[in-house]
Scaffold this active site. Structure first.
Site, short mmCIF file in Angstrom:
data_model
loop_
_atom_site.label_atom_id
_atom_site.label_comp_id
_atom_site.label_asym_id
_atom_site.label_seq_id
_atom_site.Cartn_x
_atom_site.Cartn_y
_atom_site.Cartn_z
N ASP D 18 19.88 -124.18 35.46
CA ASP D 18 19.68 -123.60 36.79
C ASP D 18 19.73 -122.08 36.82
O ASP D 18 18.99 -121.45 37.57
CB ASP D 18 20.75 -124.12 37.77
CG ASP D 18 20.56 -125.58 38.11
OD1 ASP D 18 19.62 -126.21 37.57
OD2 ASP D 18 21.35 -126.10 38.91
N ARG D 99 34.74 -119.82 43.87
CA ARG D 99 33.58 -118.96 44.12
C ARG D 99 33.95 -117.52 44.43
O ARG D 99 33.31 -116.59 43.92
CB ARG D 99 32.72 -119.54 45.25
CG ARG D 99 32.02 -120.87 44.93
CD ARG D 99 31.57 -120.99 43.53
NE ARG D 99 30.72 -122.15 43.29
CZ ARG D 99 30.44 -122.58 42.08
NH1 ARG D 99 30.94 -121.98 41.00
NH2 ARG D 99 29.66 -123.63 41.92
N ASP D 128 27.85 -123.17 48.39
CA ASP D 128 28.18 -122.13 47.42
C ASP D 128 27.44 -120.81 47.66
O ASP D 128 27.98 -119.73 47.43
CB ASP D 128 27.93 -122.63 46.00
CG ASP D 128 29.02 -123.57 45.56
OD1 ASP D 128 30.14 -123.50 46.12
OD2 ASP D 128 28.78 -124.40 44.67
N SER D 180 25.07 -133.74 39.79
CA SER D 180 25.30 -132.30 39.85
C SER D 180 26.81 -132.11 39.85
O SER D 180 27.51 -132.68 40.68
CB SER D 180 24.68 -131.78 41.16
OG SER D 180 25.13 -130.47 41.41
#
Lengths: 410, 410, 410, 410
Positions: D18, D99, D128, D180
Site C-alpha cells: 500500500d 497514529r 486513520d 487488512s
C-alpha cells in the site's frame, strides 16, 4: 496542635442571635467550655466589630476573628470562576463557597485550643449544615459535631430571644428580622418573609447591595475587566488582588442595579426554596468571562466545560468542596482555561451587564476564516465532503427507515 | 410524487441577490429547468410579496410560496422550548430551527415537480449549508445537491451584481448591504460589517427588532405568559396559537429593548464567528419558562434536563433536526416537562426581562418544607443522618489520605 | 382500599430468620397486628412453599404470596435491558430491580388490609432499605415505616436465633449461613463470609447458579437470542414470555459457567462493599443485545445511550425506580431502541458468552460503505474536506499556541 | 529544522504494498523527492528488517526507522489506561493510539529533511486518514498533505500489484491478503474478508496473537499486575518499563486465548464497520485496573470517570490526540487516579481474564463499614434520615401527581 480535650467545643460564631444562644446552651446541656471563631469573609462593616467582647459577655471562653477575605476570593471563588460555576442557571454560589473556608478556620481553631467538639448554628432544613459538616468530616473526621438548631426546643426567633433574655445575653436587634440573610464579599442572600411564596414578586425592601434598576443612572457606564488564565486580575487597567477587585466591582455594579437574582432552587436536603441574591461584582466578572472564553477556548473544550460546569456547581452547592472530585475537576478547568487571558468591556445600564468588546492576544477568532469571501486557509469546496460525511449516519438511518416503510417526515 | 426528472432542479429561493443569480447560473451551467420554493417563516412584511413574478422575471419555470409560520413555531420552535435549548449560553437558535422545515418544503416541492436536483444559496463557510443538506439527505437521499456559492467564480456581492446585470436580472437593492441578516418569526440575526471584529461593540445601526434599552419606556411593563407542558400557550390570559403568541411577545419585548444577544460562537465547520441576534419574544418566553420549571420540575429531572439541553442545542445548531437522536431526546423532554404548566409574570424594563412571580397548580415548592421552623412533614433530626452518610465517601477518602500522610488542607 | 387502621402493619416477609423475628417484635414493641406479604420474583423452588403456615405459626394475622415473576421480568427487567443498565461496569442490578415491585405489592396489601404501617427486614447499612422506602414514599407517602434492623438490640444472627427460640418461632436452618444471599429469576447475589476482604478470591462454595467454568462442557454451545425493540423475545427461535425466556437462558448459561461477577461496589449509603453475582441468562441477553445495538443503532444515538446508561443504572441501583427521572429516561430509551430488532448467535464456552453473528432486517451496516474499494454512495474525495474541517478547531488552537511560543509537541 | 523545500515529501512508510506504490506515484505525479519514515511501534519481528534497502529499491531518497515502542506505550497508551478508555464498550484503541505518535515522527522527519509535503497510505473511508492528518494539522499546519488512496486510479490490490510490477517494485507477498491488518505492541486489528458481514462469525484463520480458547491450557494461570497512580508498573512482582510489561502480558494472555474482541463499530467518517481485535496484555491490564479502581477511587470521582471515559475514548478514536480537550481530560484523570496503586491477581482461563484478589495500601474499602453488624463508625440510625431526605424530591413529586389525580402505580 493542642491535646484533644473532651470538655471543649469550638463554635462557628457570628455574633447574631442564632449563634449567641448556642453558647449558654452548650455550657448548660453539654457542660462544655465554649470557644468561638468567626471568619471574616466580608460580612460588612461593623459586623465583626466588638465580637470578642460580645462573645465574652455571652459566656465564651475565647473568641478568635480570622481575616479570610483574600483567601476566600482567591482560593474559593476563583476556582469556581475558572469553572464558571452557576447553580441551576442563576445562583452564583456566594454562600456555598464561603462555608468550606469557614469550616477550615473552625477546625484549625479546634486544633489550636484542643477541642474535641465543633458546633454550628445551621438548621436541619438548609444546605449550610451539610457544607460545614462535610468540611469537618474531611478535615478532621474525629471531631464530634453538635448542631443545636436541629434538635433543641428552640424553634423560632421568639423562643431564642426568650432564651437569651432569661440568661442576660446582650441582643442588639430588638426588631424582628424579616429576612434571613447571608453576606460576604461576593454576595448577599435573602430568604424568608414574603419571599416564601414564589407567587410573590420580591418586595423592594429586600435589596441591600444594588439600587433599583429604575433608580440607576440614565447614563451607561463601561467597565473593563482584565483576566488571566480564566480569573479576573484587573479593573479598568488597574491590577488588583482578588478581594479588592471584587469589592470595587461590587461598588460599580451595585450603583447600576446589576446582579439581582430571584430563584426557586433545589436544596440538597430535598425541598425547593426561594432565594434572592445580589452579586453585582460577580455578575460583571462572569459576563466578561463568558465572552472572553467564547473567543479564546477551543470548541470541544468549550463544550465539555459547559457540561462539567453543571457538575462543578453541584459539588460546590452541596458542600463537597474538599472531596476528591472537586480537585479532579479543578485540574480539568485549570488546563482548559489556561488561554483565557485578555480584557473585556462590560456595559452597565439599568440592571444589565453586557459584554460588548473583547481584546486578547490569544484569540481563536480569525476574521479570515469567518468571513464569507475567499480565504487563504479555508477552501469552501472542503465543505461539500464535510457535510456529506457529517450527515452520513443520519442518512443511512433514513434509508433504513424508508426501507422499513416508516414515514420519514413524521 | 411526480416522475423524477433529471432536467429539473428546485431552488430554495428568497428573492434576494444571493439566490436570484443562481437561477440563470443553473440554467447556463447545468442546463436545468429551475423551480423555486420560498417558505414563509415570518421573514417580515413585504419580503415575499411579488416573489412569483420576480422568479419568473429571473427565468424560473415556477415559484411556490408556502406559509410555514405556524408549523415553524409549533413543530420546530416548541420542541426546542421544551428542551430550553440555547446554544453556547446565548443563542436561541432562530436560524437553526427554521432551516429543516424549509428543507422539507423544498423536498416536498421537488417531489411535486419531479425534480432530481435541489439547490441552495448558502456559502461553504456557514452552518446553513449543513442544515439544508442534512435535511435533504434524510428526507430524500437520492436528491442531488447543487451549492453554487461553494464552487462558482462569484465570490463577492459585486461579482453577483455584475453577473445579474449582464443577464438583466432585476435587483432591488442598489446600495451595498452592510450586514448579512436572517429573519423569521422567532428572531433576526446579523453578521458581517463591523461585527467581524470581536473587539468592536455592535454599532447602533445593526438592531432592527428592538429599541435601544436607553430609549425604552421609563415605566416597566409586566407581561403574563401561560404555559402548558413546557410550551407557551397564552399571553396576558389570552390563549394564542404559537405564531400569534410569538408575534405578540416580539412586539411587546421589542419596545422594551429585550432580547439582544452578542456572541462569538463556534460554527460546525470549525471556525468561530461573531453574531448578533434579536429575539425579544423568545427571551421573554424562556425567562418565564426557566422560572416555572424551577418550581414544577423534580430535582433530578431538572438536573438531567440541564445537561441534555446542551446536547439538544448542539443537535439543532448542527442541523441534525431529523436525526434519530433528536427524536429520542424529544421523547425525554416531553415526559420531563409534562407538569410544567402555569403562569409567570415577566417584568420588562430597559432591556431586561425578569420573571418575578409564578402561579401553578403543579408546584413542588412547599412552604411547610422550605421554611426554617417546625414542619409537619420534615423531621430536622433526619438531617444528621443524611449529612453523615452523604459525606461518607469523602470522609473515608480523607481518612485514607491522612493515613498516607497527605496534607488534607492543601 | 380498606379504612386505614393504626393497629396494623404489613411486613415484607421472606420466611427466613431475618423477617421471622420481626413478627413477634412488632407485636411486642408496637402492639401491631402483623400482616405478611411475600412477592414471588423467582426466589427458587421451595422458598415460598408453606409460607402462609409459617407466618401463622410465627404469629402473623395473615400472609399473602403474590406471583410477580412475569411482571418482574417484563415491567422491571426489560426497561433496564432497553437501557442496557449495568452498575459500575459489572453489576446487572438483579436485586435493585426487584425491590420496587416488592414494595408495590406490599403497599397494595397495606391498602387491602388497611394497614397504616409497613415494615421491612433490611439493615441500615445496605441499599435495600432505600429501595423499599423510596417505593413506599412514592406509592403512599402517608404510610409509616418501621425498620427494626436499624434500631433494635438484635445485632447478629446469634441474637436473632436466641430471640426466636425464646418465642418458639420455627427456624429451619440450624447451621450458620456463611453468605448473605438474594435470589430471584434474574440473578443471585452473595455477600459476607470470606468475600468481605477484597484481597480474597471468591471461594468455590459461594456459587449456586453456575458451574465452575473449568467443569463446563468442553464443547461450546451456540444459543440464538431474538430481540424486538431492544428486549429479548425468543430463544433458539422459540418465542417466550419474559420469565420463561430468562429461566431458559439461566439454565443454558449456568451449565457453561456464564455470568459470574465479582465486584467491589459503591453503596448508596456511602461505603464500598464486595459482592459476587451470578446472572447467567442476563449475561447472554446483554451480550447479544450489545452486538445487535451496534449494528442497528445510529451513531449519535448509540453514544448518548452509552452515557445515559450510566445515569439509568445509578437511578435503579439507588432505588429511584418510581421517580420522574426514570420515566423520562425510559421515554428516551424506548425511542432510541425501537429499531433494535433481530437475532444474535451467542457462543457459550467455559464461562464466556460471546456474540458471534448478527442477523437483522434493520441493519445500518452497509458492506458497500464499509469496504475499502470504490462504492456507489461514498466518494472518498469527500474525506479530504471532512478531515480538514473536522480538525480545524484544533489546528487554529495549535496556530494560536505556536504564535504564543508554546511547545506543541509537549 | 531544515529549510522547507517544496520538492520534498515525507511518506509514512510500512514497506507493504500500500505504501510502496506511493513512492513512484509521488515522483511521477508530483515530481517530488520521496523520503520515507517508519515508526517502530511493535509491528512485530521482521516487519521493519531491511526497510531502508526496500525503500531505496523502490525509489526513495531516504528512509528512517524510528524506535517508538517505549514512548508509544508510556506516552500514548498509559494516558488512555489512566482514563480506562475503551471505544463503544469493546475496542481498546490499539490503532488509534499509535497514529498520533507516528504522525509526530513523520512531521519531525519532514522538519529534518526540509520537506513541504507529507503523504500517507490511508484510504478515504477509514479513521486513520483523520488521525494522521489531525496530527499534521496540529504539529505543523503549514505542511501540505497528499493522500493518494483517496484520489488516484488504483482502487484494488490487483491494481496496486499491477502498478508495482510495471515499475519493477519488489513485492514480498504474491498471495492475496484476505484481511487488512494493523499490528503494534498493544494489539492487532483485522478487517475485511469474511468479517465484512456481521452475520458471519469470525473465521478461525483470522486470529494471530491468541490461541483459540478451546486450545488454551486446561489449568488456569494467575498473573499479578502491579499499578501505580492508574498505570501498570509490574508483572508478578517484577518492575518493568511499559513496552516490556505489555510484551510480557501479551505473551501470557495470548496463550490463554485472552483479549479477542469482535465489534461492529461506528467510524468517524460516518459508516459502521466490522473489526476484530486481539489485545491480550491490554485486556489483562484493564481487568486488573478496573478492580483496583473500584477499591481505591472515591465514589463520585469513580462515577465521573466512567462518564468522561466515553468522551476520552471518542477523542482518541477520532484522532484528536493533540487537541486541547485531550490535555484537559488528562489533567482530570491524572488527579482522579493518583491513589490507584496496588496489586491485582488476574486469573486466565480459556479466553477469560478475571480479577480475583486485590491488595492495596490505599483501599477505601472498610470491613467495619461494609459488614452488616454493628460498627464503630457507622450508626445505622443515620440511615433513617438519609433515606427520608434522599427520597424527598420523588415523594413530593408523588404527592403532587396524586393531588393532580395521576395513577402513581402506572
Amino acid at each position: 496542635m493542642a491535646e484533644k480535650n473532651n470538655g471543649k467545643v469550638v463554635l462557628a460564631y457570628s455574633g447574631g442571635l442564632d449563634t449567641s444562644v448556642i453558647i449558654p446552651w452548650l455550657k448548660e446541656n453539654h457542660g462544655l467550655e465554649v470557644h468561638c471563631v468567626a471568619g471574616d469573609v466580608g460580612q460588612g462593616e461593623g459586623e465583626l466589630v466588638g465580637l470578642e467582647e460580645k462573645a465574652a459577655a455571652t459566656g465564651a471562653a475565647s473568641c478568635k476573628v480570622v481575616d479570610l477575605r483574600r483567601p476566600f476570593i482567591e482560593d474559593c471563588v476563583f476556582p469556581c470562576l475558572r469553572a464558571m460555576a452557576v447553580y441551576e442557571g442563576r445562583y452564583l454560589l456566594g454562600t456555598s463557597m464561603a462555608r468550606p473556608i469557614l469550616a477550615k478556620a473552625q477546625v484549625d481553631y479546634a486544633h489550636e485550643v484542643g477541642a474535641a467538639y465543633v458546633a454550628h448554628g445551621c438548621t436541619g432544613k438548609g444546605n449550610d449544615q451539610v457544607r460545614f459538616e462535610l468540611g469537618y468530616q474531611y478535615l478532621d473526621p474525629d471531631l464530634q459535631v453538635i448542631a443545636p438548631w436541629r434538635t433543641w426546643e428552640i424553634t423560632s426567633r421568639e423562643d431564642a430571644i426568650d432564651y437569651a433574655e432569661k440568661r442576660g445575653i446582650p441582643i442588639a436587634a430588638t426588631k424582628a428580622k424579616i429576612y434571613s440573610r447571608d453576606r460576604n464579599l461576593w454576595h448577599i442572600s435573602h430568604e424568608g418573609g414574603a419571599l416564601e411564596w414564589p407567587s410573590n414578586a420580591p418586595p423592594a425592601d429586600v435589596w441591600m447591595l444594588t439600587v433599583d434598576p429604575a433608580d440607576a443612572p440614565d447614563e451607561a457606564e463601561v467597565v473593563t475587566v482584565g483576566y488571566r488564565a480564566g480569573v479576573p486580575v484587573s479593573v479598568n487597567g488597574e491590577a488588583l488582588p482578588g478581594d479588592l477587585l471584587v469589592a470595587k466591582l461590587n461598588e460599580i455594579g451595585g450603583r447600576h442595579g446589576v446582579g439581582r437574582v430571584d430563584i426557586t432552587e433545589n436544596r440538597l436536603v430535598g425541598m425547593k426554596s426561594r432565594g434572592v441574591y445580589e452579586t453585582p461584582g460577580g455578575t460583571i466578572i462572569l459576563e466578561g468571562l463568558r465572552t472572553l472564553r467564547s473567543v479564546t477556548m477551543e470548541r470541544d473544550t468549550f463544550r465539555m466545560a459547559e457540561k462539567l460546569m453543571l457538575d462543578y456547581a453541584d459539588i460546590v452547592y452541596t458542600g463537597r468542596w474538599y472531596h476528591p472530585l472537586r480537585r479532579s475537576l479543578d485540574a480539568f478547568f485549570t488546563e482548559a482555561t489556561k488561554h483565557v487571558t485578555g480584557e473585556v468591556d462590560v456595559r452597565l445600564f439599568k440592571g444589565s451587564a453586557t459584554a460588548q468588546a473583547t481584546r486578547t492576544e490569544l484569540s481563536l477568532y480569525s476574521e479570515d476564516l469567518a468571513t464569507f469571501g475567499k480565504s487563504a486557509t479555508f477552501d469552501q469546496a472542503d465543505s461539500k465532503g464535510f457535510v456529506r460525511l457529517y450527515g452520513l449516519p443520519g442518512a443511512v438511518a433514513a434509508a433504513r427507515s424508508k426501507a422499513a416503510g416508516e414515514d420519514l417526515s413524521a
